[in-house]
Each structure stands twice: as structure tokens, then as C-alpha cells.
Design a protein around this motif. Structure first.
Motif, short mmCIF file in Angstrom:
data_model
loop_
_atom_site.label_atom_id
_atom_site.label_comp_id
_atom_site.label_asym_id
_atom_site.label_seq_id
_atom_site.Cartn_x
_atom_site.Cartn_y
_atom_site.Cartn_z
N UNK A 22 -50.69 44.65 -115.38
CA UNK A 22 -51.64 44.51 -116.49
C UNK A 22 -51.71 45.83 -117.25
N UNK A 23 -50.97 45.88 -118.34
CA UNK A 23 -50.80 47.10 -119.12
C UNK A 23 -52.12 47.69 -119.61
N UNK A 24 -53.08 46.85 -119.91
CA UNK A 24 -54.37 47.34 -120.40
C UNK A 24 -55.16 48.09 -119.33
N UNK A 25 -54.70 48.04 -118.08
CA UNK A 25 -55.40 48.73 -116.99
C UNK A 25 -55.39 50.25 -117.15
N UNK A 26 -54.51 50.76 -117.99
CA UNK A 26 -54.45 52.23 -118.15
C UNK A 26 -55.39 52.74 -119.23
N UNK A 27 -56.14 51.84 -119.88
CA UNK A 27 -57.07 52.24 -120.93
C UNK A 27 -58.40 52.62 -120.30
N UNK A 28 -58.92 53.79 -120.69
CA UNK A 28 -60.20 54.28 -120.17
C UNK A 28 -61.16 54.52 -121.32
N UNK A 29 -62.45 54.56 -120.99
CA UNK A 29 -63.42 54.87 -122.05
C UNK A 29 -63.41 56.37 -122.32
N UNK A 49 -65.35 58.72 -121.57
CA UNK A 49 -65.79 59.64 -120.51
C UNK A 49 -64.87 59.55 -119.31
N UNK A 50 -63.76 58.82 -119.47
CA UNK A 50 -62.75 58.76 -118.42
C UNK A 50 -62.91 57.65 -117.42
N UNK A 51 -63.87 56.77 -117.62
CA UNK A 51 -64.02 55.64 -116.71
C UNK A 51 -63.00 54.58 -117.06
N UNK A 52 -62.49 53.92 -116.04
CA UNK A 52 -61.47 52.90 -116.26
C UNK A 52 -62.13 51.62 -116.71
N UNK A 53 -61.73 51.17 -117.90
CA UNK A 53 -62.36 49.98 -118.45
C UNK A 53 -61.36 48.96 -118.97
N UNK A 54 -60.08 49.18 -118.77
CA UNK A 54 -59.08 48.25 -119.26
C UNK A 54 -59.09 46.93 -118.52
N UNK A 55 -59.64 46.94 -117.31
CA UNK A 55 -59.84 45.72 -116.53
C UNK A 55 -61.33 45.52 -116.38
N UNK A 56 -61.71 44.34 -116.06
CA UNK A 56 -63.12 44.08 -115.81
C UNK A 56 -63.61 44.95 -114.65
N UNK A 57 -64.78 45.50 -114.79
CA UNK A 57 -65.32 46.35 -113.72
C UNK A 57 -65.57 45.56 -112.45
N UNK A 58 -65.55 44.24 -112.54
CA UNK A 58 -65.75 43.43 -111.35
C UNK A 58 -64.48 43.32 -110.50
#
Length: 108
Positions: A66-73, A75-84
Motif C-alpha cells: 500500500x503505497x500511501x502507507x509512506x505518507x505522514x502528517x 508532525x511525522x505521524x503515520x497517516x497514510x493508512x487508517x490509524x485503526x
């Protein structure tokens, strides 16, 4: 993405895909703000989220990392996948390890 990847795929889909693949090749995450700037979507946050969701769906449907998994907000938190999803760090590692097949998908 392939030419038949997503019905109605726009040039923005492909541009975003290319930006993410380049970041993955460097084995780095990318911040939303930087991604938006590079894709020319600074004023279109909803569109950026929609495009990232389409990329996530395409990757999931085609059994790709899942390529979008490398996108972060920003402040550096990982948000490319659902936080769940507890496997987000593993998915990022999978993206970095399997970036070559992702890069080949772009221009098939």
C-alpha cells in the motif's frame, strides 16, 4: 498504475503515484504538505485525500504494497493508512522492500 488501473484515472493519479514511488525508492516517508506541494494540490486537501484513497484501494485490489502507507502528517505521524490498522509499520516496510514492482506498474 496501469492504463486499465482505475476507471477515470486522472493525470493527478499518475503524478501522485510517481511522487510516492520516488520517495519509496529513497526509502523515506513523505509529509502531506510536501506531497501536496509537489503534486500542485496545496489548496485541494480533499482531492489529495481522495487520490490517496484511490491509490490505497488500487494497491489492495492488486495485492501490492500500500503505497500511501509512506505518507505522514506534518508532525511525522503515520497517516497514510487508517490509524485503526496495527500493521501500518509493516506495510511501510513492505513498500520499501517491494518498490520495484510498484515502479514497474506506473508505466505498463
Amino acid at each position: 498504475m496501469t492504463s486499465q488501473a482505475i476507471a477515470g484515472a486522472s493525470p493527478c493519479d499518475y503524478q501522485l503515484w510517481d511522487i510516492l514511488v520516488e520517495s519509496a525508492k529513497e526509502r523515506t516517508t513523505i509529509r502531506y504538505s510536501k506531497l501536496a506541494r509537489q503534486a500542485g494540490l496545496e489548496q485541494c486537501q480533499d482531492e489529495l485525500r481522495t487520490l490517496l484513497q484511490r491509490i490505497r484501494m488500487y494497491c489492495t485490489e492488486n495485492n501490492l504494497p500500500i503505497l500511501s502507507a509512506i505518507v505522514v502528517d506534518d508532525v511525522g505521524k503515520y497517516t497514510g493508512l487508517s490509524s485503526s490498522l496495527p500493521d501500518a509499520p509493516w506495510e511501510r516496510a513492505r513498500v520499501f522492500d517491494e518498490v520495484r514492482p510498484l515502479a514497474l506498474r506506473v508505466h505498463c
